[in-house]
Design a protein around this motif. Sequence first.
Motif, PDB file in Angstrom:
ATOM      1  N   ARG A 149       0.867  -1.159  -0.003  1.00 32.71           N
ATOM      2  CA  ARG A 149       0.192   0.274  -0.076  1.00 32.71           C
ATOM      3  C   ARG A 149       0.893   1.362  -0.042  1.00 32.71           C
ATOM      4  NH1 ARG A 149      -2.168  -1.033   6.069  1.00 32.71           N
ATOM      5  NH2 ARG A 149      -0.463   0.147   7.110  1.00 32.71           N
ATOM      6  N   GLY A 173      -3.171  -1.799  -2.659  1.00 29.89           N
ATOM      7  CA  GLY A 173      -4.012  -0.325  -2.515  1.00 29.89           C
ATOM      8  C   GLY A 173      -5.051  -0.291  -1.488  1.00 29.89           C
ATOM      9  N   THR A 181      -9.229   2.202   1.753  1.00 25.14           N
ATOM     10  CA  THR A 181      -8.317   2.479   0.674  1.00 25.14           C
ATOM     11  C   THR A 181      -6.926   2.757   1.430  1.00 25.14           C
ATOM     12  OG1 THR A 181      -9.073   4.893   0.334  1.00 25.14           O
ATOM     13  CG2 THR A 181     -10.223   2.941  -0.887  1.00 25.14           C
ATOM     14  N   GLY A 183      -4.108   3.819  -1.185  1.00 21.88           N
ATOM     15  CA  GLY A 183      -3.723   3.560  -2.504  1.00 21.88           C
ATOM     16  C   GLY A 183      -2.412   3.666  -2.952  1.00 21.88           C
ATOM     17  N   GLY A 212      -8.446   0.435  -4.376  1.00 20.71           N
ATOM     18  CA  GLY A 212      -8.226   1.795  -3.955  1.00 20.71           C
ATOM     19  C   GLY A 212      -7.141   2.523  -4.517  1.00 20.71           C
ATOM     20  N   ASN A 213      -6.495   1.976  -5.572  1.00 20.35           N
ATOM     21  CA  ASN A 213      -5.320   2.604  -6.164  1.00 20.35           C
ATOM     22  C   ASN A 213      -5.904   3.748  -6.943  1.00 20.35           C
ATOM     23  OD1 ASN A 213      -3.007   0.491  -5.583  1.00 20.35           O
ATOM     24  ND2 ASN A 213      -4.809  -0.794  -6.278  1.00 20.35           N
ATOM     25  N   GLU A 214      -4.965   4.809  -6.887  1.00 23.13           N
ATOM     26  CA  GLU A 214      -5.171   6.117  -7.470  1.00 23.13           C
ATOM     27  C   GLU A 214      -5.554   6.209  -8.874  1.00 23.13           C
ATOM     28  OE1 GLU A 214      -2.387   8.656  -5.540  1.00 23.13           O
ATOM     29  OE2 GLU A 214      -2.727   8.117  -3.689  1.00 23.13           O
ATOM     30  N   ASN A 245     -10.533   2.020  -7.572  1.00 19.59           N
ATOM     31  CA  ASN A 245      -9.638   2.282  -8.594  1.00 19.59           C
ATOM     32  C   ASN A 245     -10.214   3.406  -9.373  1.00 19.59           C
ATOM     33  OD1 ASN A 245      -7.425  -0.021  -7.537  1.00 19.59           O
ATOM     34  ND2 ASN A 245      -9.194  -0.982  -8.332  1.00 19.59           N
TER      35      ASN A 245
END
Length: 590
Positions: A149, A173, A181, A183, A212-214, A245
């Motif tokens: 993370r 993430g 999240t 991320g 949860g990744n940006e 995401n």
Amino acid sequence: TNTHQDNVKIKKIIKMKLLTIIFFLAISLITNAGTFTVTNTNNSGSGSLRDALQSAAFLAGPHTIEFNIPSSDPNYNATLGVWVISPLTTFDYIIKDNVTIDGTTQTTNQGDANPDGPEIVLDGNNNSINYCFSVINASGTVIKGFNIRDFMYGIQIYGTSSLNSAITGNYIGTNATATDTAGNYIGIEIIAGADYTTIGGNTVADRNIISGNEHIGVRLLNVKYCTVKGNYVGVDRTGTVALKNYDGVSLEGVVKFCTIGGTNANERNIISGNVAYGLPVFGAGAEGNIIIGNYIGTDVTGTVAIPNTYGVLFDDGSYNNILGGSSSAERNILSGNSAYGVFIYNMGTNSNIVKGNYIGTDVTGTAAIPNAVGIVIDGAAYKHVINSNVISGNLQQGIYINITGCDSTLIVRNKIGTDINGSPLGNGSDGIRISQGPKYSLIGGTPAEANVIANNGGNGVYIMFANDDNHLISCNSIYDNAGLGIDLFPPGVNPNDIGDGDSGPNEEMNYPEIDTVIFVSGPDETIISGTIDTQNPEIVTIQIFRAIPDLSGHGQGIEYLSSVTPDISGNWADTLTGLIAPDFLTTIAI
């Protein structure tokens, strides 16, 4: 007694033997597999993950990096049951073949301290560290059992020699329980020839939570024969709550022959809850990829919407990709997305196949989980195949083909406005809408290729503008739509003109007039005859349907019965069987 010269000789012999032993030991270290155990959460030094990676990089493999960090470690969080490693810089690159980095060994050695996820947390300090794991031209890498993370890149595998790697059982993430999240910028990036990589697997233990990744959850760029299966992408560990995401699984550039999903239920990806695209496929080299068995826009049960904005995108020249297949095991559920279930877009995008999917329904095919629109083809994308799908329950159109250049779409064997069993499940507007210049669509064709287009809130098929031309609509079962069965611009029933000299959508062709219908009860035969006033009537085909009457007086053709060819004067007739006296008939001209 030894002389001085003898002592020197003895010392030389001893040194040579020592050198031989040292050399032998070095050879042994280089040629034998090693297991390196991580025993603390330190950034570096003996027992650290960095030290284990450095050792694996120095020596030829295969190697295993395992974990056995005691609960006395200062970075053990007893409340969460996790050990947190926060590197000060990127870890050493993985540059040797056959290195396995196994976070699940912490559970084996120290017990299941975190029943809701991995015990080893790798934290990138608010994206300040570029990479957690970076594999460069090394094959057979296995990375499993971590919570990765807050890095820029959680895992990156790079290079034409990076073959046959596997990423399994990670939370990438999210926090350590995949309930919130944390991320990375990109969760997993497989690029530049790192072919035959597998992300996930066919067991629960293999499943990655990539949420949860940006920017992107999983990115495949310029690779071949990669597999993404059994993962949750954009949702929490239960598969019921969105952890967004921006994009879910992105196939880009020269990405070929990759498989997203599988025919085993455990190989299904849940790709839902993402901000923009669930699964974009784009680039002039994006060819031959197969997307099967996934839920895209719903929860893990396939009964509740967790929207992406768009489900699947084919864009920027992608071609010859397959979404779905001939069997129920290959079916994707593309439902619940806030814009389009399937979006096919842009000049050069061609020859993609959408087959056998549920688009706008739940997993049973009997209840609506609407997209705004089922399928949209736009931006001069051409020559696509829409085959054997259920495209029903969507808020607006079932299929919308829009703008000049979106030519030669083949639409066959679909149920558009019914459920899988044929019961009403209409789209909110037109079943099929063609607008602003597309040409040469084929909707149906033969009785075996016919679509069912029914119960929709607008027209069955709506050819919307004057420049929408040369669309073949043949043999379909069209009924119980709120508008007309087939409506050619301008809207509503257009009167025939003498000589049929006008032009417009489908050349503003006159419809056939029915002059007589005679039911003969003895042989149960129906004799129908009529005329058509058009140029060259001898090359026209008249199709006759059993009809559902409507207020327009023209009816909608629920059942194709036969085809006849007029004579040179436009007269035509046919004898039908299997009808009863109360039946209605309607006709179209091709």
